[in-house]
Design a protein around this motif. Structure first.
Motif, short mmCIF file in Angstrom:
data_model
loop_
_atom_site.label_atom_id
_atom_site.label_comp_id
_atom_site.label_asym_id
_atom_site.label_seq_id
_atom_site.Cartn_x
_atom_site.Cartn_y
_atom_site.Cartn_z
N GLN A 219 47.69 16.03 49.11
CA GLN A 219 47.65 17.25 48.31
C GLN A 219 46.97 17.01 46.98
N LEU A 220 46.33 18.05 46.48
CA LEU A 220 45.76 18.05 45.14
C LEU A 220 46.62 19.00 44.30
N ILE A 221 47.30 18.45 43.31
CA ILE A 221 48.25 19.25 42.52
C ILE A 221 47.51 19.94 41.37
N LEU A 222 47.40 21.26 41.49
CA LEU A 222 46.72 22.03 40.45
C LEU A 222 47.61 23.13 39.87
N SER A 223 48.80 23.30 40.45
CA SER A 223 49.70 24.34 39.95
C SER A 223 51.03 23.74 39.51
N GLN A 224 51.71 24.45 38.62
CA GLN A 224 53.01 23.99 38.13
C GLN A 224 54.03 23.96 39.26
N ALA A 225 53.92 24.92 40.18
CA ALA A 225 54.87 24.97 41.29
C ALA A 225 54.76 23.72 42.16
N GLN A 226 53.51 23.30 42.44
CA GLN A 226 53.30 22.06 43.21
C GLN A 226 53.89 20.87 42.46
N PHE A 227 53.62 20.81 41.18
CA PHE A 227 54.11 19.69 40.36
C PHE A 227 55.64 19.65 40.37
N ASP A 228 56.27 20.81 40.21
CA ASP A 228 57.73 20.87 40.20
C ASP A 228 58.30 20.35 41.52
N GLU A 229 57.62 20.69 42.61
CA GLU A 229 58.08 20.24 43.93
C GLU A 229 58.00 18.71 44.03
N TRP A 230 56.90 18.16 43.51
CA TRP A 230 56.73 16.70 43.55
C TRP A 230 57.68 15.99 42.58
N LEU A 231 57.98 16.60 41.47
CA LEU A 231 58.97 16.01 40.56
C LEU A 231 60.32 15.87 41.25
N LYS A 232 60.69 16.86 42.06
CA LYS A 232 61.94 16.78 42.81
C LYS A 232 61.89 15.62 43.81
N LYS A 233 60.72 15.49 44.48
CA LYS A 233 60.57 14.40 45.46
C LYS A 233 60.70 13.04 44.78
N LEU A 234 60.07 12.89 43.61
CA LEU A 234 60.11 11.61 42.89
C LEU A 234 61.53 11.32 42.42
N GLN A 235 62.24 12.33 41.97
CA GLN A 235 63.62 12.15 41.51
C GLN A 235 64.52 11.70 42.66
N ALA A 236 64.26 12.23 43.84
CA ALA A 236 65.13 11.95 44.99
C ALA A 236 64.76 10.67 45.73
N ALA A 237 63.52 10.22 45.58
CA ALA A 237 63.05 9.09 46.38
C ALA A 237 63.70 7.78 45.93
N PRO A 238 64.16 6.95 46.87
CA PRO A 238 64.70 5.63 46.50
C PRO A 238 63.60 4.68 46.02
N LEU A 239 62.37 4.97 46.41
CA LEU A 239 61.20 4.17 46.02
C LEU A 239 59.98 5.06 46.19
N PHE A 240 59.08 5.05 45.21
CA PHE A 240 57.84 5.81 45.40
C PHE A 240 56.64 5.00 44.91
N ALA A 241 55.52 5.20 45.61
CA ALA A 241 54.27 4.55 45.21
C ALA A 241 53.63 5.34 44.09
N PHE A 242 53.06 4.61 43.13
CA PHE A 242 52.51 5.26 41.94
C PHE A 242 51.21 4.57 41.56
N ASP A 243 50.23 5.38 41.14
CA ASP A 243 48.94 4.82 40.73
C ASP A 243 48.31 5.71 39.68
#
Length: 924
Positions: free
Chosen positions: A327-351
């Motif tokens: 996904q290409l995050i260009l909207s606040q709604a997309q970003f909010d959804e991914w923030l929830k995923k990052l908060q819930a993930a036991p481990l996430f890849a970041f670059d």
């Protein structure tokens, strides 16, 4: 009407060499080289995927001479012989190609190019032809029916592509090669005509025949030295005609096969599985196994007529297919959804994607994440090219991410996260929770098995060719920074980085977990070191620009004096940096004996040769001195001022954890490890590393750490007792070897003993010791025999280490770090002996590396917890360098020494020397 599928002709020999030289030197657990096999077969698999239904034939060069050798005996004469590591991979490639069901052609008396040219000429009358190659000579085959494709660079070249790349149409490519010649194939060409001149001639006058018909027009062409070129052309007419013939691909070879015969057969999956298992191509094995299971399930599944529904394997791992949800995050709604995923993930890849590789200058222009394989996103906020789409606000994005990135309990995964930590610091974010780093996982698993960059690891562990940065940013001077890359290209590239990092972690983690010692090296040494190195890098070191300027000027004067001395000794002026001119002076004019030749047969003027000659001849000694001064000037006194960061007024080196095979850190921009300390000029460079106002430089250095590790590993009583008594180990060794009292040891005896002590650590032979001490080989062997007689534990350790290395294929440090030795059982004696020397030395070098890393982690923790006015600014060899406030000096000195001594529990004491001064040199 269905379009005719193109015939794909593969230049196997071209890809064989390119895969061998371009890809990491992969080996399986048996030490068998596999990199070229993997590269060539991966390319064939790619072609099958990209051109489904197309007949594919693979053409290789045959052994022996061709008609070109009969025509010109010097043809390809200067090519070095095929490397053994490549030769051993040819038969497995042939076996796999055959098992894949692809026609494989090897025709004697001609080259693969000629076979491809002939088949292309035949097939082109009836169907399109794709020639898969990396060879520029093949451009002559391109026409309206024949196109070149290079799967390694993902480029396709039709008639317009040839014109764009070379500046001439395909029909002039042979003329182009004939004029400029080809050093690789030893085609002579016209002496003095290079690429630019050849191109200018062809564009102005036409082909070779036209050029020779119009030689009188050449002097008037806007070409540099045009008059001289006209004469060169006239003098080299025969050579040009010969070169034209040699460069022409033969398109009328009498073949026993026709285009109609080039039909694939069904792959022999059982044979492929056997070959892949032997070569240890795990992901291809898994893929075949999955295919077999899927076929079996399909056969066993109830049919629709029976009312049943075929089902897949529940929970089975999906192969990497290249099809992913990015996904290409260009909207606040997309970003909010991914923030929830990052908060819930036991481990996430970041670059991070940035504007520069210089971590002190780089600004983040976007970030990517992945929380599960196949699902990743890129969030851009700094792409500022013309007509770039609207992006989320940088400040708002980073403010939202900061709590997550700084939360030590939110586990992050990355590839070389030290860089990301450094650039995030430029935005006021301290990256915490560094839980996994795929670069370090690969390095700990096998430091010599491959390069540890993402592209190499993706190919090795996932059989996946990633989007390369050059693919979307361009190369060289035309390369653009990431903020200028269109989001349509930047998005998939950045999201893939995060996704592949997560997939790599999933592939490598089970291998690490299978070894508790390797996991300990990774968890207890390498990972905790990441933030420590980041802090040291960002602390930087203060250097005196004025002092370096003075040193550069003085080095320049000394170099001029040495040049004059060299001219006088040589009997005339010459270019000291030219190996050819130097060789002529030394071996022709001065008649100095040749002691070594280059692979091409010319007398060598390499450094080790000059060192040998300098014992007896003055000119080589002067040349060496000049080279040393030139290197100091260009690498340090001229360059260091250019590396001073404007924002801090300091230089900030980059430390590399995953480069040196033994575990040692390396550094670049500047390389701190290579500043010489034995010469006065080298020590003066250290004087330019100065303490800031109201501080001093403190250097804490392990004393003879590798010898102490040797004493511990060997358990030799004599060495252990000498260290325990605090004796000068080189004096003690001299007393033992030469049979004299400790207080009677001469300076020469101590010097010889020191050479023996350190020489044996590096596996030095009697021949090597004789060269170093300038004594006879017999006398050197007597020294070594005496040493082993006095220290039998050392000899026992060396013998046992060689045996264990041969059995296991690797050696280990005190802390469990492994160094694999692919050549330890090589049939080639020289390569096997080199591996044996490495086997003896690596546990000592590697253990020393582990100890200094453990010390750095402890000292960093102490500096942070105690709040003393001190900071680490450099790590060089076995030394830690700190800036310390004078008031805290006594405390810091005592505590740092204690921590460094506690970094390992050896059977001999670890000794740490401490020096203090206004600059780095004074602190020794």
């Amino acid at each position: 009407m269905t379009a005719i599928k193109p015939l794909v002709l593969v230049d196997g020999s071209s890809y064989l060499y390119r895969a061998f030289h371009a890809l990491p030197p992969l080996n399986n657990s048996k030490g068998q080289p596999t990199g070229a096999i993997k590269g060539v077969i991966n390319m064939l698999r790619r072609l099958k995927k990209d051109y489904p239904g197309s007949p594919i034939a693979v053409v290789f060069d045959a052994k022996g001479k061709t008609f070109r050798d009969d025509m010109y005996p010097q043809y390809k004469a200067q090519r070095p012989p095929m490397p053994d590591d490549l030769r051993s991979q040819i038969q497995p490639i042939n076996d796999i190609v055959d098992a894949m069901g692809l026609p494989r052609l090897v025709i004697e008396g001609v080259e693969a190019d000629d076979v491809i040219g002939t088949l292309a000429a035949q097939a082109g009358k009836e169907r399109p032809v794709l020639v898969s190659t990396g060879d520029k000579d093949m451009a002559q085959l391109v026409n309206e029916h024949v196109t070149l494709v290079n799967t390694m660079t993902d480029t396709v070249m039709d008639i317009a592509g040839v014109n764009e790349k070379f500046g001439i149409p395909p029909e002039l490519i042979i003329d182009f090669l004939a004029l400029m010649g080809d050093k690789v194939d030893n085609i002579p060409g016209v002496a003095g005509v290079g690429e630019k001149t050849a191109l200018a001639l062809l564009q102005a006058l036409g082909g070779l025949d036209d050029i020779y018909k119009n030689l009188d027009k050449v002097p008037d062409l806007p070409i540099r030295g045009a008059k001289g070129i006209a004469k060169k052309l006239a003098d080299s007419h025969e050579q040009a005609v010969l070169s034209y013939t040699l460069a022409t691909i033969k398109c009328d070879v009498a073949l026993d096969v026709s285009v109609a015969d080039l039909l694939p057969t069904e792959p022999d999956n059982a044979r492929l599985l056997s070959l892949f298992t032997e070569l240890e191509f795990k992901s291809w094995i898994d893929e075949l196994s999955r295919a077999d299971r899927a076929e079996s399930l399909a056969q066993d599944a109830p049919s629709a007529q029976d009312g049943g529904v075929a089902s897949g394997i529940e929970g089975a791992a999906l192969p990497f297919s290249g099809e992913a949800d990015y996904q290409l995050i260009l909207s606040q709604a997309q970003f909010d959804e991914w923030l929830k995923k990052l908060q819930a993930a036991p481990l996430f890849a970041f670059d991070t994607e940035t504007t520069s590789l210089n971590y002190m200058e780089a600004r983040v222009v976007g970030v990517s994440f992945a929380v599960q394989a196949g699902q990743a996103a890129y969030l851009p906020f700094g792409h500022d090219y013309l007509d770039a789409p609207d992006q989320l606000d940088e400040a708002a994005v980073l403010a939202a991410l900061k709590p997550i990135l700084e939360d030590a309990n939110k586990r992050k995964l990355g590839q070389n996260l030290k860089y990301d930590a450094n650039v995030l610091a430029n935005h006021g974010i301290t990256l915490r929770g560094i839980a996994e780093d795929t670069m370090l996982q690969s390095y700990v698993l096998d430091s010599v098995g491959s390069r540890h960059d993402m592209d190499s690891l993706a190919l090795k562990y996932l059989d996946h060719t990633t989007i390369h940065f050059e693919d979307i940013a361009g190369k060289g001077a035309k390369q653009i920074t990431f903020n200028q890359i269109a989001l349509e290209q930047a998005g998939p590239y950045a999201a893939e980085d995060a996704d592949i990092t997560l997939r790599l972690h999933q592939a490598m983690s089970p291998q690490l977990e299978a070894s508790s010692t390797l996991m300990s090296v990774y968890r207890d040494i390498e990972l905790p070191l990441v933030p420590v190195l980041s802090r040291i890098e960002r602390n930087g070191a203060l250097v005196s620009r004025d002092l370096l300027k003075v040193q550069s000027h003085e080095l320049g004067l000394k170099m001029q004096a040495l040049e004059s001395e060299a001219y006088e000794l040589a009997g005339g002026e010459f270019n000291l940096a030219s190996p050819k001119q130097l060789g002529e002076i030394l071996f022709e004019r001065l008649q100095i004996p040749v002691i070594k030749k280059t692979p091409k047969g010319a007398p060598s003027t390499a450094e080790e040769v000059l060192v040998e000659l300098a014992h007896d001849y003055p000119l080589p000694k002067v040349i060496l001195e000049h080279r040393g001064m030139a290197k100091l000037k260009s690498t340090y006194t001229d360059k260091l001022p250019l590396l001073i960061a404007p924002a801090t007024g300091r230089i900030h080196t980059s430390y590399h954890q995953a480069v040196a095979a033994t575990g040692r850190l390396s550094s670049s921009d500047p390389n701190l490890q290579n500043i010489p300390i034995r010469s006065a000029e080298g020590r003066r460079i250290r004087q330019a590393f100065i303490a800031p106002a109201d501080h001093v430089i403190m250097a804490a250095d392990y004393s003879q750490i590798e010898l102490r590790i040797m004493a511990h590993l060997s358990g030799d009583r004599g060495l252990i007792d000498a260290f325990a008594a605090g004796e000068d180990i080189h004096k003690a060794t001299a007393a033992e070897v030469f049979g004299v009292a400790l207080d009677q040891v001469s300076d020469d005896q101590r010097r010889n003993a020191k050479a023996i002590n350190f020489g044996l650590i590096y596996g030095m032979s009697a021949f090597g010791l004789a060269r170093q001490l300038h004594i006879g080989r017999k006398e050197a062997q007597e020294y070594i025999d005496l040493y082993f007689e006095r220290y039998p534990g050392v000899l026992r350790y060396m013998d046992e280490t060689r045996m264990l290395a041969s059995e296991k294929g690797y050696v280990e440090t005190l802390f469990g770090r492994r160094l694999y030795l692919p050549e330890i059982n090589a049939s080639n004696g020289m390569r096997r002996q080199a591996a044996e020397r490495t086997a003896i030395n690596a546990p000592m070098q590697g253990s020393a590396a582990d100890i200094i890393k453990r010390a750095m982690i402890s000292v960093d923790r102490y500096l942070s917890d105690s709040g003393v006015d001190a900071k680490m600014i450099m790590q060089v060899h076995d030394e830690l360098v700190l800036e310390v406030a004078p008031a805290a000096l006594d405390t810091v000195k005592k505590d740092v020494v204690a921590l460094m001594m506690a970094a390992a529990d050896l059977s001999v004491p670890l000794e740490v020397g401490v020096g203090v001064g206004a600059n780095w040199d004074e602190a020794h």
